[in-house]
Design a protein around this motif. Structure first.
Motif, PDB file in Angstrom:
ATOM      1  N   LYS A  97       0.827  -1.214   0.000  1.00 43.76           N
ATOM      2  CA  LYS A  97       0.000   0.000   0.000  1.00 43.76           C
ATOM      3  C   LYS A  97       0.856   1.257   0.000  1.00 43.76           C
ATOM      4  N   THR A  98       1.777   1.321   0.951  1.00 44.85           N
ATOM      5  CA  THR A  98       2.597   2.530   1.062  1.00 44.85           C
ATOM      6  C   THR A  98       3.512   2.678  -0.144  1.00 44.85           C
ATOM      7  N   THR A  99       4.132   1.605  -0.576  1.00 43.99           N
ATOM      8  CA  THR A  99       4.993   1.652  -1.758  1.00 43.99           C
ATOM      9  C   THR A  99       4.217   2.148  -2.966  1.00 43.99           C
ATOM     10  N   THR A 100       2.998   1.653  -3.128  1.00 43.41           N
ATOM     11  CA  THR A 100       2.166   2.088  -4.245  1.00 43.41           C
ATOM     12  C   THR A 100       1.737   3.537  -4.079  1.00 43.41           C
ATOM     13  N   SER A 101       1.378   3.939  -2.868  1.00 41.07           N
ATOM     14  CA  SER A 101       0.961   5.322  -2.623  1.00 41.07           C
ATOM     15  C   SER A 101       2.070   6.300  -2.977  1.00 41.07           C
ATOM     16  N   VAL A 102       3.283   6.011  -2.505  1.00 41.84           N
ATOM     17  CA  VAL A 102       4.417   6.903  -2.748  1.00 41.84           C
ATOM     18  C   VAL A 102       4.789   6.925  -4.223  1.00 41.84           C
ATOM     19  N   ASN A 103       4.888   5.756  -4.835  1.00 44.30           N
ATOM     20  CA  ASN A 103       5.359   5.700  -6.226  1.00 44.30           C
ATOM     21  C   ASN A 103       4.294   6.125  -7.225  1.00 44.30           C
ATOM     22  N   LEU A 104       3.025   5.916  -6.909  1.00 42.51           N
ATOM     23  CA  LEU A 104       1.975   6.457  -7.766  1.00 42.51           C
ATOM     24  C   LEU A 104       1.980   7.982  -7.689  1.00 42.51           C
ATOM     25  N   SER A 105       2.145   8.521  -6.483  1.00 44.71           N
ATOM     26  CA  SER A 105       2.220   9.977  -6.325  1.00 44.71           C
ATOM     27  C   SER A 105       3.389  10.539  -7.117  1.00 44.71           C
TER      28      SER A 105
ATOM     29  N   SER B 292      15.008  -3.581  -5.658  1.00 45.81           N
ATOM     30  CA  SER B 292      15.192  -2.135  -5.820  1.00 45.81           C
ATOM     31  C   SER B 292      13.991  -1.350  -5.297  1.00 45.81           C
ATOM     32  N   ILE B 293      12.785  -1.911  -5.414  1.00 43.40           N
ATOM     33  CA  ILE B 293      11.597  -1.218  -4.917  1.00 43.40           C
ATOM     34  C   ILE B 293      11.645  -1.143  -3.398  1.00 43.40           C
ATOM     35  N   ALA B 294      12.004  -2.250  -2.749  1.00 45.74           N
ATOM     36  CA  ALA B 294      12.119  -2.250  -1.292  1.00 45.74           C
ATOM     37  C   ALA B 294      13.252  -1.343  -0.834  1.00 45.74           C
ATOM     38  N   GLU B 295      14.360  -1.371  -1.545  1.00 50.29           N
ATOM     39  CA  GLU B 295      15.506  -0.539  -1.173  1.00 50.29           C
ATOM     40  C   GLU B 295      15.177   0.944  -1.284  1.00 50.29           C
ATOM     41  N   SER B 296      14.404   1.322  -2.287  1.00 49.03           N
ATOM     42  CA  SER B 296      14.083   2.738  -2.474  1.00 49.03           C
ATOM     43  C   SER B 296      13.334   3.291  -1.259  1.00 49.03           C
ATOM     44  N   SER B 297      12.386   2.514  -0.731  1.00 47.91           N
ATOM     45  CA  SER B 297      11.664   2.957   0.463  1.00 47.91           C
ATOM     46  C   SER B 297      12.597   3.051   1.657  1.00 47.91           C
ATOM     47  N   ALA B 298      13.531   2.114   1.768  1.00 48.15           N
ATOM     48  CA  ALA B 298      14.446   2.087   2.908  1.00 48.15           C
ATOM     49  C   ALA B 298      15.351   3.316   2.947  1.00 48.15           C
ATOM     50  N   VAL B 299      15.671   3.870   1.777  1.00 47.43           N
ATOM     51  CA  VAL B 299      16.548   5.050   1.740  1.00 47.43           C
ATOM     52  C   VAL B 299      15.749   6.351   1.584  1.00 47.43           C
TER      53      VAL B 299
ATOM     54  N   LYS C  12      13.330   7.264  -0.770  1.00 49.91           N
ATOM     55  CA  LYS C  12      13.157   7.795  -2.113  1.00 49.91           C
ATOM     56  C   LYS C  12      12.099   6.995  -2.863  1.00 49.91           C
ATOM     57  N   SER C  13      11.503   7.616  -3.875  1.00 49.59           N
ATOM     58  CA  SER C  13      10.646   6.862  -4.778  1.00 49.59           C
ATOM     59  C   SER C  13      11.528   5.983  -5.654  1.00 49.59           C
ATOM     60  N   ILE C  14      10.929   5.010  -6.314  1.00 52.85           N
ATOM     61  CA  ILE C  14      11.696   4.155  -7.222  1.00 52.85           C
ATOM     62  C   ILE C  14      12.257   4.965  -8.386  1.00 52.85           C
ATOM     63  N   PHE C  15      11.604   6.067  -8.720  1.00 50.63           N
ATOM     64  CA  PHE C  15      12.073   6.902  -9.836  1.00 50.63           C
ATOM     65  C   PHE C  15      13.359   7.640  -9.475  1.00 50.63           C
ATOM     66  N   LYS C  16      13.471   8.069  -8.233  1.00 51.95           N
ATOM     67  CA  LYS C  16      14.695   8.735  -7.771  1.00 51.95           C
ATOM     68  C   LYS C  16      15.808   7.718  -7.522  1.00 51.95           C
ATOM     69  N   TYR C  17      15.405   6.511  -7.094  1.00 48.19           N
ATOM     70  CA  TYR C  17      16.398   5.504  -6.698  1.00 48.19           C
ATOM     71  C   TYR C  17      16.945   4.740  -7.894  1.00 48.19           C
ATOM     72  N   ASP C  18      16.073   4.306  -8.798  1.00 47.64           N
ATOM     73  CA  ASP C  18      16.519   3.502  -9.937  1.00 47.64           C
ATOM     74  C   ASP C  18      15.525   3.699 -11.086  1.00 47.64           C
ATOM     75  N   SER C  19      15.652   4.809 -11.776  1.00 49.11           N
ATOM     76  CA  SER C  19      14.670   5.201 -12.784  1.00 49.11           C
ATOM     77  C   SER C  19      14.632   4.272 -13.996  1.00 49.11           C
ATOM     78  N   LYS C  20      15.687   3.496 -14.198  1.00 49.21           N
ATOM     79  CA  LYS C  20      15.763   2.613 -15.366  1.00 49.21           C
ATOM     80  C   LYS C  20      15.235   1.205 -15.086  1.00 49.21           C
ATOM     81  N   SER C  21      14.833   0.946 -13.852  1.00 47.58           N
ATOM     82  CA  SER C  21      14.427  -0.412 -13.469  1.00 47.58           C
ATOM     83  C   SER C  21      13.044  -0.748 -13.992  1.00 47.58           C
TER      84      SER C  21
END
Length: 275
Positions: free
Chosen positions: A18-26, A227-234, A236-245
């Motif tokens: 839920k949270t991962t989707t909320s942040v990355n959809l935003s 990478s999706i789990a790691e982005s939340s841990a640091v 950042k959104s997945i776009f800031k963490y690994d935009s090419k993934s």
């Protein structure tokens, strides 16, 4: 739909993204040049944590303070509590005090509409308001459903998660019948998908067979990726963490579909008015 679209991200089961989707959809909608407000509506404060605010319990300006003002005085100062994040969208964080608000809601009139009243003054300032719901079907989630235009239901491709989805869909339908006739299911979003396993493929098939006739199931699935789990841990959104993934690509596709859905709804609304 004359104002910003409100989307609740909900599932009473925890750990479904839920949270991962909320942040990355935003973040994905923001990258599409949309003005977005994310409301953390979970006392655990996970959306704030996923954006780098590591100690939400020390934050003074949260959704619980805003709702308390509305409960006590029928008005609130929401605009001065909004955080402008580095991701390009706005945030109202939550912390553990939100649990006290949920208890308070049980004992007041119009308990289902407090969040709706809170958002009235800012709804027309945003293209989208995303609500990250807590993993329950309690009064906070009912408040989110009462003010939302639609609900996205993240669900893992596993049996227990799929079973809980039915309970959630029943709660959405009850809210639609009792408080919010405009509420719709935006779609069921399969998260943490792993097409390499036979169980994952089978549950994916069951979700489409059981719910696809009545509700939209997003064709695009969110893959299970480190990478999706790691982005939340640091923080950042997945776009800031690994935009090419491929994880970033999956959320790009989701944001595009949600954006296009909103544009179609606005067109239908305008067509209805002009008839």
């Amino acid at each position: 739909m004359p104002y910003g679209k409100i989307i609740a991200i909900a599932n009473q089961k925890g750990g479904v993204g839920k949270t991962t989707t909320s942040v990355n959809l935003s973040a994905g909608l923001s990258l599409r040049n949309k003005k977005v407000l994310l409301i953390d509506f979970d006392p655990q404060g996970d959306s704030a944590k996923a954006l780098g605010y590591t100690e939400p319990n020390k934050m003074k300006d949260t959704i619980s303070n805003i709702m308390l003002e509305m409960i006590v005085s029928d008005e609130c100062d929401i605009e001065n509590r909004i955080i402008h994040t580095e991701e390009g969208f706005d945030l109202i964080p939550a912390n553990e005090k939100l649990s006290n608000i949920e208890k308070m809601l049980e004992n007041i009139e119009d308990k289902e509409t407090v969040l709706k009243d809170v958002l009235k003054s800012v709804q027309d300032k945003y293209d989208f308001i995303i609500i990250d719901c807590r993993p329950s079907l309690g009064m906070l989630t009912i408040n989110a459903f009462t003010c939302a235009n639609s609900v996205i239901v993240p669900t893992q491709p596993e049996y227990l998660s799929a079973t809980g989805t039915q309970q959630l869909l029943s709660r959405i339908q009850k809210t639609k019948n009792d408080q919010n006739p405009q509420l719709e299911v935006e779609g069921i979003l399969i998260t943490m998908a792993d097409e390499r396993t036979l169980l994952g493929k089978e549950i994916n098939k069951q979700i489409h067979e059981n719910y696809g006739k009545h509700f939209h199931v997003f064709t695009n699935k969110i893959p299970r990726r480190v990478s999706i789990a790691e982005s939340s841990a640091v923080g950042k959104s997945i776009f800031k963490y690994d935009s090419k993934s491929d994880g970033a690509n999956a959320y790009h596709v989701l944001a595009r579909e949600v954006d296009l859905n909103a544009k179609r709804e606005i067109k239908r609304h305008r067509d209805t008015i002009t008839r």
